[in-house]
Scaffold this active site. Structure first.
Site, PDB file in Angstrom:
ATOM      1  N   SER A   1       0.835  -1.219  -0.039  1.00  0.00           N
ATOM      2  CA  SER A   1      -0.095  -0.018   0.064  1.00  0.00           C
ATOM      3  C   SER A   1       1.020   1.426   0.010  1.00  0.00           C
ATOM      4  O   SER A   1       0.362   2.434  -0.113  1.00  0.00           O
ATOM      5  CB  SER A   1      -0.984  -0.039   1.013  1.00  0.00           C
ATOM      6  OG  SER A   1      -0.278  -0.146   2.392  1.00  0.00           O
TER       7      SER A   1
ATOM      8  N   ASN B   1      -2.169  -1.941  13.578  1.00  0.00           N
ATOM      9  CA  ASN B   1      -3.463  -1.626  13.524  1.00  0.00           C
ATOM     10  C   ASN B   1      -3.940  -0.345  14.201  1.00  0.00           C
ATOM     11  O   ASN B   1      -4.719   0.121  13.766  1.00  0.00           O
ATOM     12  CB  ASN B   1      -4.037  -2.893  14.137  1.00  0.00           C
ATOM     13  CG  ASN B   1      -3.771  -4.316  13.417  1.00  0.00           C
ATOM     14  OD1 ASN B   1      -3.374  -4.090  12.279  1.00  0.00           O
ATOM     15  ND2 ASN B   1      -4.329  -5.328  13.976  1.00  0.00           N
TER      16      ASN B   1
ATOM     17  N   THR C   1     -39.869  25.525 -12.147  1.00  0.00           N
ATOM     18  CA  THR C   1     -40.192  24.130 -11.327  1.00  0.00           C
ATOM     19  C   THR C   1     -40.165  23.548 -12.688  1.00  0.00           C
ATOM     20  O   THR C   1     -40.583  23.854 -13.619  1.00  0.00           O
ATOM     21  CB  THR C   1     -41.383  24.326 -10.516  1.00  0.00           C
ATOM     22  OG1 THR C   1     -42.365  24.560 -11.283  1.00  0.00           O
ATOM     23  CG2 THR C   1     -41.190  25.090  -9.490  1.00  0.00           C
ATOM     24  N   HIS C   2     -39.904  22.216 -12.694  1.00  0.00           N
ATOM     25  CA  HIS C   2     -39.572  21.028 -13.454  1.00  0.00           C
ATOM     26  C   HIS C   2     -39.092  21.921 -14.734  1.00  0.00           C
ATOM     27  O   HIS C   2     -39.404  21.563 -16.052  1.00  0.00           O
ATOM     28  CB  HIS C   2     -41.054  21.028 -14.165  1.00  0.00           C
ATOM     29  CG  HIS C   2     -42.296  20.646 -13.086  1.00  0.00           C
ATOM     30  ND1 HIS C   2     -42.397  19.133 -12.620  1.00  0.00           N
ATOM     31  CD2 HIS C   2     -42.955  21.322 -12.323  1.00  0.00           C
ATOM     32  CE1 HIS C   2     -43.141  19.361 -11.713  1.00  0.00           C
ATOM     33  NE2 HIS C   2     -43.557  20.664 -11.224  1.00  0.00           N
TER      34      HIS C   2
ATOM     35  N   SER D   1     -13.059  24.555 -29.018  1.00  0.00           N
ATOM     36  CA  SER D   1     -12.978  23.312 -29.803  1.00  0.00           C
ATOM     37  C   SER D   1     -12.192  23.234 -30.799  1.00  0.00           C
ATOM     38  O   SER D   1     -11.438  24.273 -31.219  1.00  0.00           O
ATOM     39  CB  SER D   1     -14.340  23.231 -30.542  1.00  0.00           C
ATOM     40  OG  SER D   1     -14.365  22.435 -31.612  1.00  0.00           O
TER      41      SER D   1
ATOM     42  N   LYS E   1     -16.539  27.983 -30.564  1.00  0.00           N
ATOM     43  CA  LYS E   1     -16.959  27.264 -29.455  1.00  0.00           C
ATOM     44  C   LYS E   1     -16.545  27.883 -27.999  1.00  0.00           C
ATOM     45  O   LYS E   1     -15.093  28.113 -28.169  1.00  0.00           O
ATOM     46  CB  LYS E   1     -16.711  25.722 -29.596  1.00  0.00           C
ATOM     47  CG  LYS E   1     -17.842  25.139 -30.460  1.00  0.00           C
ATOM     48  CD  LYS E   1     -19.179  24.839 -30.010  1.00  0.00           C
ATOM     49  CE  LYS E   1     -19.097  23.449 -29.263  1.00  0.00           C
ATOM     50  NZ  LYS E   1     -20.263  23.041 -29.040  1.00  0.00           N
TER      51      LYS E   1
ATOM     52  N   ASN F   1     -16.849  26.239 -24.276  1.00  0.00           N
ATOM     53  CA  ASN F   1     -17.140  25.092 -23.735  1.00  0.00           C
ATOM     54  C   ASN F   1     -17.086  25.352 -22.318  1.00  0.00           C
ATOM     55  O   ASN F   1     -16.022  25.316 -21.616  1.00  0.00           O
ATOM     56  CB  ASN F   1     -16.801  23.858 -24.207  1.00  0.00           C
ATOM     57  CG  ASN F   1     -17.157  23.563 -25.673  1.00  0.00           C
ATOM     58  OD1 ASN F   1     -18.322  24.039 -26.101  1.00  0.00           O
ATOM     59  ND2 ASN F   1     -16.395  22.903 -26.323  1.00  0.00           N
TER      60      ASN F   1
ATOM     61  N   GLU G   1     -18.660  20.809 -16.602  1.00  0.00           N
ATOM     62  CA  GLU G   1     -19.150  19.403 -17.034  1.00  0.00           C
ATOM     63  C   GLU G   1     -18.321  18.486 -16.250  1.00  0.00           C
ATOM     64  O   GLU G   1     -18.734  17.312 -15.889  1.00  0.00           O
ATOM     65  CB  GLU G   1     -18.650  19.263 -18.653  1.00  0.00           C
ATOM     66  CG  GLU G   1     -19.848  20.054 -19.628  1.00  0.00           C
ATOM     67  CD  GLU G   1     -19.161  20.007 -20.882  1.00  0.00           C
ATOM     68  OE1 GLU G   1     -19.980  19.573 -21.834  1.00  0.00           O
ATOM     69  OE2 GLU G   1     -18.238  20.708 -21.277  1.00  0.00           O
TER      70      GLU G   1
ATOM     71  N   TYR H   1      -9.548  -6.056  13.218  1.00  0.00           N
ATOM     72  CA  TYR H   1      -8.716  -5.827  11.884  1.00  0.00           C
ATOM     73  C   TYR H   1      -8.683  -6.760  10.860  1.00  0.00           C
ATOM     74  O   TYR H   1      -8.423  -7.847  11.116  1.00  0.00           O
ATOM     75  CB  TYR H   1      -7.152  -5.198  12.261  1.00  0.00           C
ATOM     76  CG  TYR H   1      -6.542  -4.712  10.989  1.00  0.00           C
ATOM     77  CD1 TYR H   1      -6.559  -3.497  10.567  1.00  0.00           C
ATOM     78  CD2 TYR H   1      -5.760  -5.686  10.014  1.00  0.00           C
ATOM     79  CE1 TYR H   1      -6.158  -3.321   9.240  1.00  0.00           C
ATOM     80  CE2 TYR H   1      -5.191  -5.541   9.122  1.00  0.00           C
ATOM     81  CZ  TYR H   1      -5.249  -4.058   8.400  1.00  0.00           C
ATOM     82  OH  TYR H   1      -4.721  -3.769   7.269  1.00  0.00           O
TER      83      TYR H   1
ATOM     84  N   GLN I   1      -7.201  -2.091   4.625  1.00  0.00           N
ATOM     85  CA  GLN I   1      -6.373  -1.439   3.609  1.00  0.00           C
ATOM     86  C   GLN I   1      -7.038  -0.396   2.593  1.00  0.00           C
ATOM     87  O   GLN I   1      -6.391   0.357   2.016  1.00  0.00           O
ATOM     88  CB  GLN I   1      -5.082  -2.122   3.258  1.00  0.00           C
ATOM     89  CG  GLN I   1      -4.011  -1.745   2.415  1.00  0.00           C
ATOM     90  CD  GLN I   1      -2.881  -2.509   2.362  1.00  0.00           C
ATOM     91  OE1 GLN I   1      -2.294  -2.825   3.372  1.00  0.00           O
ATOM     92  NE2 GLN I   1      -2.532  -2.983   1.222  1.00  0.00           N
TER      93      GLN I   1
ATOM     94  N   LYS J   1      -8.113   3.337   2.042  1.00  0.00           N
ATOM     95  CA  LYS J   1      -7.403   4.419   1.739  1.00  0.00           C
ATOM     96  C   LYS J   1      -7.688   5.376   0.406  1.00  0.00           C
ATOM     97  O   LYS J   1      -7.899   6.369   0.254  1.00  0.00           O
ATOM     98  CB  LYS J   1      -5.874   4.259   1.803  1.00  0.00           C
ATOM     99  CG  LYS J   1      -5.551   4.241   3.356  1.00  0.00           C
ATOM    100  CD  LYS J   1      -4.245   3.610   3.612  1.00  0.00           C
ATOM    101  CE  LYS J   1      -4.063   2.938   4.975  1.00  0.00           C
ATOM    102  NZ  LYS J   1      -4.931   2.054   5.126  1.00  0.00           N
TER     103      LYS J   1
END
Ligand code: ARG
Length: 468
Positions: free
Chosen positions: A25, A112, A157-158, A279, A285, A287, A292, A319, A324, A327
Protein backbone atom coordinates in the site's frame (compact mmCIF):
# COMPACT_ATOMS: atom_id res chain seq x y z
CA UNK A 1 14.57 -17.44 5.79
CA UNK A 2 12.70 -14.31 4.75
CA UNK A 3 15.04 -11.41 5.04
CA UNK A 4 14.37 -7.70 5.51
CA UNK A 5 10.70 -8.15 6.47
CA UNK A 6 9.94 -6.67 9.87
CA UNK A 7 7.59 -9.58 10.51
CA UNK A 8 9.81 -12.20 8.89
CA UNK A 9 10.75 -14.18 12.03
CA UNK A 10 8.50 -17.20 11.55
CA UNK A 11 8.81 -17.41 7.76
CA UNK A 12 11.04 -19.85 5.92
CA UNK A 13 10.38 -18.70 2.36
CA UNK A 14 10.49 -15.16 1.10
CA UNK A 15 7.32 -13.54 -0.14
CA UNK A 16 6.23 -14.18 -3.69
CA UNK A 17 6.87 -11.11 -5.86
CA UNK A 18 3.29 -11.00 -7.10
CA UNK A 19 2.05 -11.15 -3.53
CA UNK A 20 4.29 -8.24 -2.65
CA UNK A 21 2.85 -6.27 -5.52
CA UNK A 22 -0.67 -7.27 -4.59
CA UNK A 23 -0.47 -6.46 -0.90
CA UNK A 24 1.63 -3.30 -0.89
CA UNK A 25 0.00 0.00 0.00
CA UNK A 26 3.07 2.22 0.19
CA UNK A 27 2.50 3.49 -3.35
CA UNK A 28 -0.46 5.46 -2.01
CA UNK A 29 -0.28 5.46 1.79
CA UNK A 30 3.09 7.23 1.75
CA UNK A 31 1.10 10.42 1.92
CA UNK A 32 0.40 9.49 5.55
CA UNK A 33 4.10 9.85 6.41
CA UNK A 34 3.82 13.16 8.33
CA UNK A 35 1.00 11.74 10.45
CA UNK A 36 2.84 8.48 10.95
CA UNK A 37 5.87 10.34 12.28
CA UNK A 38 3.71 12.58 14.48
CA UNK A 39 1.97 9.51 15.94
CA UNK A 40 5.29 7.77 16.55
CA UNK A 41 6.83 10.82 18.21
CA UNK A 42 3.88 11.09 20.60
CA UNK A 43 4.05 7.38 21.34
CA UNK A 44 7.78 7.56 22.10
CA UNK A 45 7.39 10.59 24.37
CA UNK A 46 4.77 8.70 26.29
CA UNK A 47 6.93 5.55 26.52
CA UNK A 48 9.64 7.70 28.05
CA UNK A 49 7.30 9.38 30.50
CA UNK A 50 6.09 5.95 31.60
CA UNK A 51 9.67 4.76 32.16
CA UNK A 52 9.42 2.20 29.34
CA UNK A 53 12.14 3.97 27.33
CA UNK A 54 15.05 5.97 28.70
CA UNK A 55 15.40 9.63 27.81
CA UNK A 56 18.42 8.81 25.72
CA UNK A 57 16.53 6.18 23.74
CA UNK A 58 13.55 8.38 23.16
CA UNK A 59 15.68 11.35 22.08
CA UNK A 60 17.51 9.19 19.63
CA UNK A 61 14.32 7.77 18.13
CA UNK A 62 12.63 11.16 17.85
CA UNK A 63 15.64 12.72 16.24
CA UNK A 64 15.82 9.84 13.76
CA UNK A 65 12.12 10.14 12.95
CA UNK A 66 12.46 13.86 12.30
CA UNK A 67 15.40 13.27 9.99
CA UNK A 68 13.32 10.71 8.08
CA UNK A 69 10.44 13.16 7.81
CA UNK A 70 12.80 15.70 6.24
CA UNK A 71 13.95 13.07 3.77
CA UNK A 72 10.32 12.42 2.86
CA UNK A 73 9.51 16.11 2.53
CA UNK A 74 12.53 16.74 0.36
CA UNK A 75 11.72 13.75 -1.84
CA UNK A 76 14.90 11.92 -0.83
CA UNK A 77 13.20 8.98 0.87
CA UNK A 78 13.56 5.69 -0.92
CA UNK A 79 10.15 4.03 -0.68
CA UNK A 80 10.27 0.25 -1.01
CA UNK A 81 7.28 -1.82 -2.06
CA UNK A 82 8.76 -4.91 -0.45
CA UNK A 83 8.35 -3.09 2.86
CA UNK A 84 4.60 -3.03 2.25
CA UNK A 85 3.39 0.20 3.70
CA UNK A 86 4.33 3.63 5.00
CA UNK A 87 4.64 2.34 8.56
CA UNK A 88 7.19 -0.36 7.85
CA UNK A 89 9.12 1.78 5.41
CA UNK A 90 9.65 4.41 8.07
CA UNK A 91 10.37 1.97 10.86
CA UNK A 92 12.87 0.04 8.82
CA UNK A 93 14.63 3.25 7.77
CA UNK A 94 14.74 4.29 11.42
CA UNK A 95 16.63 1.18 12.45
CA UNK A 96 18.94 1.68 9.51
CA UNK A 97 19.59 5.23 10.72
CA UNK A 98 19.91 4.80 14.47
CA UNK A 99 20.53 1.10 14.90
CA UNK A 100 18.90 -1.46 17.22
CA UNK A 101 17.23 1.09 19.45
CA UNK A 102 14.90 1.93 16.52
CA UNK A 103 13.29 -1.42 17.19
CA UNK A 104 11.95 -0.10 20.49
CA UNK A 105 9.61 2.36 18.76
CA UNK A 106 6.97 -0.28 18.22
CA UNK A 107 6.76 -1.22 21.92
CA UNK A 108 3.12 -1.54 23.01
CA UNK A 109 1.89 -0.67 19.56
CA UNK A 110 0.58 -2.48 16.51
CA UNK A 111 0.20 -1.33 12.94
CA UNK A 112 -3.50 -1.71 13.58
CA UNK A 113 -3.77 1.14 16.06
CA UNK A 114 -0.99 2.96 14.22
CA UNK A 115 -2.79 3.09 10.88
CA UNK A 116 -6.07 4.05 12.54
CA UNK A 117 -4.26 6.91 14.30
CA UNK A 118 -2.54 8.11 11.12
CA UNK A 119 -5.76 8.04 9.16
CA UNK A 120 -7.66 10.01 11.78
CA UNK A 121 -4.96 12.67 11.90
CA UNK A 122 -5.00 12.88 8.12
CA UNK A 123 -8.79 13.13 7.87
CA UNK A 124 -8.90 15.76 10.61
CA UNK A 125 -6.45 17.93 8.71
CA UNK A 126 -8.27 17.48 5.40
CA UNK A 127 -11.68 18.19 6.90
CA UNK A 128 -10.34 21.48 8.21
CA UNK A 129 -9.12 22.36 4.73
CA UNK A 130 -12.45 21.36 3.23
CA UNK A 131 -14.18 23.65 5.72
CA UNK A 132 -11.99 26.56 4.60
CA UNK A 133 -12.69 25.86 0.95
CA UNK A 134 -16.43 25.63 1.61
CA UNK A 135 -16.29 28.96 3.36
CA UNK A 136 -14.55 30.52 0.35
CA UNK A 137 -17.25 29.19 -1.94
CA UNK A 138 -20.00 30.53 0.29
CA UNK A 139 -18.30 33.89 0.28
CA UNK A 140 -18.31 33.85 -3.54
CA UNK A 141 -22.06 33.21 -3.63
CA UNK A 142 -22.67 35.98 -1.15
CA UNK A 143 -20.60 38.33 -3.30
CA UNK A 144 -22.62 37.43 -6.41
CA UNK A 145 -25.82 38.04 -4.45
CA UNK A 146 -24.66 41.38 -3.14
CA UNK A 147 -23.21 42.72 -6.36
CA UNK A 148 -26.28 41.88 -8.43
CA UNK A 149 -29.06 42.93 -6.11
CA UNK A 150 -32.21 43.73 -8.03
CA UNK A 151 -31.45 41.50 -11.03
CA UNK A 152 -34.60 39.54 -11.81
CA UNK A 153 -34.58 36.14 -13.46
CA UNK A 154 -37.10 33.40 -14.04
CA UNK A 155 -37.46 30.90 -11.25
CA UNK A 156 -38.17 27.38 -12.46
CA UNK A 157 -40.01 24.27 -11.41
CA UNK A 158 -39.79 21.25 -13.72
CA UNK A 159 -37.37 23.47 -15.65
CA UNK A 160 -40.44 25.42 -16.81
CA UNK A 161 -40.65 29.12 -16.04
CA UNK A 162 -42.61 29.40 -12.79
CA UNK A 163 -42.29 32.78 -11.03
CA UNK A 164 -39.84 35.65 -11.24
CA UNK A 165 -37.14 35.63 -8.54
CA UNK A 166 -34.09 37.67 -7.69
CA UNK A 167 -30.84 36.33 -9.09
CA UNK A 168 -29.44 37.03 -5.61
CA UNK A 169 -32.06 34.74 -4.12
CA UNK A 170 -30.97 31.98 -6.50
CA UNK A 171 -27.33 32.50 -5.50
CA UNK A 172 -28.17 32.36 -1.81
CA UNK A 173 -29.94 29.03 -2.34
CA UNK A 174 -26.49 27.62 -3.11
CA UNK A 175 -25.09 29.42 -0.11
CA UNK A 176 -27.49 27.40 2.06
CA UNK A 177 -26.48 24.07 0.51
CA UNK A 178 -22.80 24.64 1.13
CA UNK A 179 -23.50 25.92 4.60
CA UNK A 180 -25.18 22.64 5.50
CA UNK A 181 -22.31 20.71 3.92
CA UNK A 182 -19.89 22.58 6.16
CA UNK A 183 -22.03 21.85 9.21
CA UNK A 184 -21.90 18.16 8.40
CA UNK A 185 -18.10 18.20 8.19
CA UNK A 186 -17.88 20.27 11.36
CA UNK A 187 -20.06 17.84 13.29
CA UNK A 188 -18.11 14.85 12.01
CA UNK A 189 -14.94 16.18 13.61
CA UNK A 190 -16.03 15.04 17.04
CA UNK A 191 -16.18 11.45 15.80
CA UNK A 192 -12.97 11.74 13.78
CA UNK A 193 -10.90 13.34 16.50
CA UNK A 194 -10.70 10.31 18.80
CA UNK A 195 -7.40 8.60 19.58
CA UNK A 196 -7.16 4.86 18.89
CA UNK A 197 -3.49 4.79 19.91
CA UNK A 198 -2.88 2.29 22.72
CA UNK A 199 -5.47 -0.17 21.41
CA UNK A 200 -2.51 -2.13 19.99
CA UNK A 201 -3.40 -5.10 17.77
CA UNK A 202 -6.97 -5.47 19.06
CA UNK A 203 -7.12 -6.05 22.80
CA UNK A 204 -5.04 -3.27 24.31
CA UNK A 205 -1.57 -3.87 25.72
CA UNK A 206 0.14 -5.09 28.85
CA UNK A 207 2.47 -2.08 28.89
CA UNK A 208 1.36 0.72 31.23
CA UNK A 209 0.60 3.17 28.43
CA UNK A 210 -0.85 6.59 29.17
CA UNK A 211 -3.38 6.87 26.38
CA UNK A 212 -4.68 10.24 27.53
CA UNK A 213 -1.17 11.62 27.26
CA UNK A 214 -0.60 10.60 23.61
CA UNK A 215 -4.12 11.78 22.75
CA UNK A 216 -3.33 15.17 24.21
CA UNK A 217 0.01 15.43 22.40
CA UNK A 218 -1.71 14.68 19.10
CA UNK A 219 -4.56 17.12 19.70
CA UNK A 220 -7.25 14.42 19.92
CA UNK A 221 -10.23 15.48 21.96
CA UNK A 222 -10.92 12.03 23.41
CA UNK A 223 -9.64 8.44 23.50
CA UNK A 224 -11.49 5.45 22.06
CA UNK A 225 -13.30 3.34 24.68
CA UNK A 226 -13.03 -0.09 23.07
CA UNK A 227 -9.81 -1.40 21.55
CA UNK A 228 -11.56 -3.89 19.28
CA UNK A 229 -13.77 -1.22 17.82
CA UNK A 230 -10.92 1.28 17.62
CA UNK A 231 -8.71 -0.83 15.33
CA UNK A 232 -11.52 -1.83 13.00
CA UNK A 233 -13.75 1.24 12.94
CA UNK A 234 -13.74 3.09 9.64
CA UNK A 235 -17.12 4.81 10.09
CA UNK A 236 -15.31 8.10 10.03
CA UNK A 237 -13.89 7.27 6.60
CA UNK A 238 -17.30 6.42 5.19
CA UNK A 239 -18.80 9.50 6.80
CA UNK A 240 -16.13 11.75 5.33
CA UNK A 241 -16.58 10.29 1.85
CA UNK A 242 -20.34 10.72 2.20
CA UNK A 243 -19.83 14.34 3.17
CA UNK A 244 -17.63 14.79 0.10
CA UNK A 245 -20.26 13.09 -2.05
CA UNK A 246 -22.87 15.54 -0.77
CA UNK A 247 -20.66 18.52 -1.64
CA UNK A 248 -20.12 17.07 -5.11
CA UNK A 249 -23.86 16.53 -5.53
CA UNK A 250 -24.43 20.19 -4.76
CA UNK A 251 -21.61 21.24 -7.07
CA UNK A 252 -23.09 19.08 -9.81
CA UNK A 253 -26.40 20.91 -9.50
CA UNK A 254 -24.59 24.21 -9.79
CA UNK A 255 -22.62 22.87 -12.76
CA UNK A 256 -25.74 21.73 -14.53
CA UNK A 257 -27.27 25.18 -14.16
CA UNK A 258 -24.13 26.94 -15.35
CA UNK A 259 -23.97 24.63 -18.36
CA UNK A 260 -27.60 25.40 -19.18
CA UNK A 261 -27.26 29.09 -18.49
CA UNK A 262 -24.30 29.42 -20.82
CA UNK A 263 -26.13 27.89 -23.80
CA UNK A 264 -27.45 30.07 -26.61
CA UNK A 265 -30.94 29.01 -25.63
CA UNK A 266 -30.72 30.33 -22.07
CA UNK A 267 -27.91 32.84 -22.51
CA UNK A 268 -28.12 33.94 -18.86
CA UNK A 269 -24.50 34.03 -17.92
CA UNK A 270 -21.01 34.81 -19.13
CA UNK A 271 -18.49 32.37 -17.71
CA UNK A 272 -14.93 33.62 -17.33
CA UNK A 273 -12.85 32.74 -20.43
CA UNK A 274 -10.10 31.36 -18.25
CA UNK A 275 -12.45 28.61 -17.10
CA UNK A 276 -13.75 27.50 -20.46
CA UNK A 277 -12.12 25.67 -23.33
CA UNK A 278 -12.44 25.83 -27.09
CA UNK A 279 -13.06 23.24 -29.74
CA UNK A 280 -10.33 21.89 -31.99
CA UNK A 281 -12.65 22.07 -34.99
CA UNK A 282 -15.35 24.68 -34.30
CA UNK A 283 -13.71 28.08 -33.84
CA UNK A 284 -16.78 29.72 -32.34
CA UNK A 285 -17.07 27.37 -29.37
CA UNK A 286 -16.60 28.23 -25.73
CA UNK A 287 -17.31 25.13 -23.73
CA UNK A 288 -18.07 24.95 -20.00
CA UNK A 289 -15.73 21.98 -19.49
CA UNK A 290 -15.00 22.72 -15.84
CA UNK A 291 -18.67 22.52 -15.00
CA UNK A 292 -19.09 19.40 -17.09
CA UNK A 293 -16.14 17.73 -15.40
CA UNK A 294 -17.44 18.70 -11.99
CA UNK A 295 -20.72 17.04 -12.90
CA UNK A 296 -18.79 14.01 -14.17
CA UNK A 297 -16.46 13.73 -11.20
CA UNK A 298 -19.48 13.62 -8.90
CA UNK A 299 -20.09 10.09 -10.15
CA UNK A 300 -16.59 9.10 -9.26
CA UNK A 301 -16.94 10.32 -5.67
CA UNK A 302 -20.21 8.40 -5.37
CA UNK A 303 -18.15 5.40 -6.52
CA UNK A 304 -15.72 6.03 -3.67
CA UNK A 305 -18.63 5.99 -1.23
CA UNK A 306 -20.01 2.72 -2.55
CA UNK A 307 -16.48 1.27 -2.49
CA UNK A 308 -15.90 1.98 1.21
CA UNK A 309 -19.38 0.87 2.26
CA UNK A 310 -18.94 -2.37 0.35
CA UNK A 311 -15.48 -2.96 1.82
CA UNK A 312 -16.84 -2.54 5.34
CA UNK A 313 -19.94 -4.64 4.80
CA UNK A 314 -19.88 -7.91 6.69
CA UNK A 315 -16.34 -7.51 8.07
CA UNK A 316 -15.92 -9.49 11.29
CA UNK A 317 -14.12 -7.89 14.21
CA UNK A 318 -11.41 -6.77 14.41
CA UNK A 319 -8.74 -5.70 11.91
CA UNK A 320 -8.86 -7.41 8.52
CA UNK A 321 -6.56 -6.63 5.66
CA UNK A 322 -9.61 -5.57 3.64
CA UNK A 323 -9.36 -2.34 5.62
CA UNK A 324 -6.29 -1.35 3.66
CA UNK A 325 -8.78 -0.68 0.85
CA UNK A 326 -10.16 2.26 2.81
CA UNK A 327 -7.42 4.61 1.67
CA UNK A 328 -7.73 4.95 -2.08
CA UNK A 329 -11.42 5.88 -2.09
CA UNK A 330 -10.84 8.25 0.83
CA UNK A 331 -7.89 10.00 -0.81
CA UNK A 332 -9.68 10.16 -4.14
CA UNK A 333 -12.88 11.58 -2.66
CA UNK A 334 -10.98 14.23 -0.71
CA UNK A 335 -8.66 15.20 -3.58
CA UNK A 336 -11.50 15.39 -6.05
CA UNK A 337 -13.76 17.40 -3.78
CA UNK A 338 -11.01 19.85 -2.85
CA UNK A 339 -10.09 20.42 -6.48
CA UNK A 340 -13.74 20.86 -7.46
CA UNK A 341 -14.32 23.35 -4.65
CA UNK A 342 -11.28 25.41 -5.62
CA UNK A 343 -12.10 25.70 -9.28
CA UNK A 344 -15.81 26.26 -8.77
CA UNK A 345 -15.16 29.06 -6.29
CA UNK A 346 -13.22 30.87 -8.99
CA UNK A 347 -16.03 30.31 -11.48
CA UNK A 348 -18.65 31.68 -9.12
CA UNK A 349 -16.42 34.67 -8.39
CA UNK A 350 -15.89 35.34 -12.09
CA UNK A 351 -19.27 34.66 -13.67
CA UNK A 352 -21.39 37.55 -14.92
CA UNK A 353 -25.16 37.39 -15.08
CA UNK A 354 -26.68 38.88 -18.26
CA UNK A 355 -29.18 41.11 -16.55
CA UNK A 356 -31.33 42.20 -19.51
CA UNK A 357 -31.66 38.73 -20.92
CA UNK A 358 -32.60 37.25 -17.56
CA UNK A 359 -35.16 39.95 -17.01
CA UNK A 360 -36.64 39.48 -20.45
CA UNK A 361 -37.08 35.78 -19.83
CA UNK A 362 -38.46 36.34 -16.34
CA UNK A 363 -41.65 37.77 -17.79
CA UNK A 364 -42.18 34.89 -20.18
CA UNK A 365 -44.16 31.74 -19.63
CA UNK A 366 -46.96 33.67 -17.88
CA UNK A 367 -44.76 33.87 -14.83
CA UNK A 368 -47.13 36.38 -13.22
CA UNK A 369 -50.12 34.03 -13.31
CA UNK A 370 -49.81 33.11 -9.63
CA UNK A 371 -49.84 36.81 -8.74
CA UNK A 372 -53.13 37.20 -10.60
CA UNK A 373 -54.68 34.21 -8.83
CA UNK A 374 -53.52 35.58 -5.47
CA UNK A 375 -55.07 38.96 -6.42
CA UNK A 376 -58.48 37.38 -6.96
CA UNK A 377 -58.19 35.21 -3.86
CA UNK A 378 -57.38 38.25 -1.75
CA UNK A 379 -60.63 39.78 -3.04
CA UNK A 380 -62.56 36.84 -1.60
CA UNK A 381 -62.61 34.32 -4.42
CA UNK A 382 -61.61 30.84 -3.12
CA UNK A 383 -58.07 30.13 -4.37
CA UNK A 384 -59.11 27.07 -6.40
CA UNK A 385 -61.68 29.18 -8.25
CA UNK A 386 -59.15 31.97 -8.77
CA UNK A 387 -56.70 29.41 -10.16
CA UNK A 388 -59.29 28.34 -12.71
CA UNK A 389 -60.12 31.91 -13.78
CA UNK A 390 -56.46 32.69 -14.37
CA UNK A 391 -56.03 29.39 -16.20
CA UNK A 392 -58.72 30.55 -18.61
CA UNK A 393 -56.99 33.92 -18.96
CA UNK A 394 -53.76 32.13 -19.89
CA UNK A 395 -55.60 30.03 -22.46
CA UNK A 396 -57.12 33.26 -23.87
CA UNK A 397 -53.65 34.84 -24.11
CA UNK A 398 -52.23 31.77 -25.85
CA UNK A 399 -55.09 31.98 -28.30
CA UNK A 400 -54.54 35.65 -29.03
CA UNK A 401 -50.75 35.45 -28.96
CA UNK A 402 -50.65 37.95 -26.09
CA UNK A 403 -48.95 38.14 -22.74
CA UNK A 404 -50.80 38.73 -19.45
CA UNK A 405 -49.05 42.10 -19.17
CA UNK A 406 -50.61 43.21 -22.47
CA UNK A 407 -54.26 42.70 -21.46
CA UNK A 408 -56.61 45.67 -21.00
CA UNK A 409 -58.81 46.11 -17.95
CA UNK A 410 -61.80 45.37 -20.18
CA UNK A 411 -60.33 42.01 -21.15
CA UNK A 412 -59.59 41.18 -17.49
CA UNK A 413 -63.13 42.03 -16.49
CA UNK A 414 -64.55 39.58 -19.03
CA UNK A 415 -63.05 36.83 -16.89
CA UNK A 416 -63.99 38.18 -13.47
CA UNK A 417 -65.78 41.29 -12.22
CA UNK A 418 -63.33 41.31 -9.29
CA UNK A 419 -60.57 42.71 -11.52
CA UNK A 420 -60.11 46.45 -11.04
CA UNK A 421 -57.72 49.18 -12.23
CA UNK A 422 -54.98 48.12 -9.75
CA UNK A 423 -54.52 44.80 -11.54
CA UNK A 424 -52.64 46.59 -14.31
CA UNK A 425 -49.92 47.87 -11.97
CA UNK A 426 -49.71 44.45 -10.33
CA UNK A 427 -48.47 43.00 -13.57
CA UNK A 428 -44.84 43.97 -13.05
CA UNK A 429 -41.81 41.81 -12.31
CA UNK A 430 -40.71 44.00 -9.40
CA UNK A 431 -44.22 43.96 -7.93
CA UNK A 432 -44.34 40.21 -8.18
CA UNK A 433 -40.90 39.66 -6.62
CA UNK A 434 -41.43 42.16 -3.83
CA UNK A 435 -44.82 40.77 -2.91
CA UNK A 436 -43.09 37.56 -1.76
CA UNK A 437 -42.12 39.16 1.47
CA UNK A 438 -42.00 36.22 3.87
CA UNK A 439 -38.94 34.93 5.73
CA UNK A 440 -36.93 33.04 3.12
CA UNK A 441 -38.88 34.69 0.28
CA UNK A 442 -37.48 36.46 -2.77
CA UNK A 443 -38.53 40.07 -2.06
CA UNK A 444 -35.69 42.57 -2.23
CA UNK A 445 -36.20 43.47 1.43
CA UNK A 446 -35.94 39.87 2.61
CA UNK A 447 -32.95 39.08 0.41
CA UNK A 448 -31.11 42.18 1.68
CA UNK A 449 -31.90 41.17 5.22
CA UNK A 450 -30.59 37.69 4.52
CA UNK A 451 -27.33 39.05 3.10
CA UNK A 452 -26.82 41.07 6.28
CA UNK A 453 -27.65 38.11 8.49
CA UNK A 454 -25.17 35.90 6.63
CA UNK A 455 -22.42 38.51 6.85
CA UNK A 456 -22.92 38.75 10.59
CA UNK A 457 -23.10 35.02 11.12
CA UNK A 458 -20.05 34.23 8.98
CA UNK A 459 -18.02 37.15 10.20
CA UNK A 460 -17.80 38.26 6.55
CA UNK A 461 -17.73 41.94 7.46
CA UNK A 462 -15.00 44.27 8.64
CA UNK A 463 -11.52 44.78 7.23
CA UNK A 464 -10.72 42.92 4.08
CA UNK A 465 -14.02 41.08 4.19
CA UNK A 466 -15.91 44.33 3.80
CA UNK A 467 -15.77 43.94 0.05
CA UNK A 468 -17.90 40.80 0.18
N1 ARG B 1 -1.18 -1.21 5.45
C1 ARG B 1 -2.08 -1.66 6.43
C2 ARG B 1 -3.43 -0.96 6.24
O1 ARG B 1 -3.47 0.00 5.61
C3 ARG B 1 -1.56 -1.36 7.80
C4 ARG B 1 -2.08 -2.25 8.87
C5 ARG B 1 -1.55 -3.61 8.68
N2 ARG B 1 -1.89 -4.45 9.77
C6 ARG B 1 -1.78 -5.76 9.69
N3 ARG B 1 -2.11 -6.43 10.74
N4 ARG B 1 -1.35 -6.37 8.61
O2 ARG B 1 -4.43 -1.39 6.73
Amino acid sequence: MAEKKLWGGRFKESTNKLVEEFTESVSYDKRLAPYDVAGSVAHVKMLEKQGILTKEESDKIIEGLNRILREVEEGRFNWKKELEDVHMNIESRLTQEIGEVGGKLHTGRSRNDQVATDLRLYVRKEVKELLELLKGLRRAFLKQAQENLGVIMPGYTHLQIAQPVLYSHHMLAYYQMFKRDAERFEESLKRINVSPLGSAALAGTSYPLDREFTAKLLGFSSVSRNSMDAVSDRDFVAETIFNCAMVMMHLSRLSEELILWSTNEFDFIELPDAFCTGSSIMPQKKNPDVSELTRGKTGRVYGDLIAILTTLKGLPLTYNRDLQEDKEPLFDAIDTTKAALKVNTLIVEGMKPKRERMREQAGKGFSLATDLADYLAKKGLPFRKAHEVVGKLVAYCLDKGKDLTELSLKEFKEFSPLFEEDVLSLMSLEGSVNSRDVIGGTSLRRVKEEIERIKREEGFSGGQDDKV
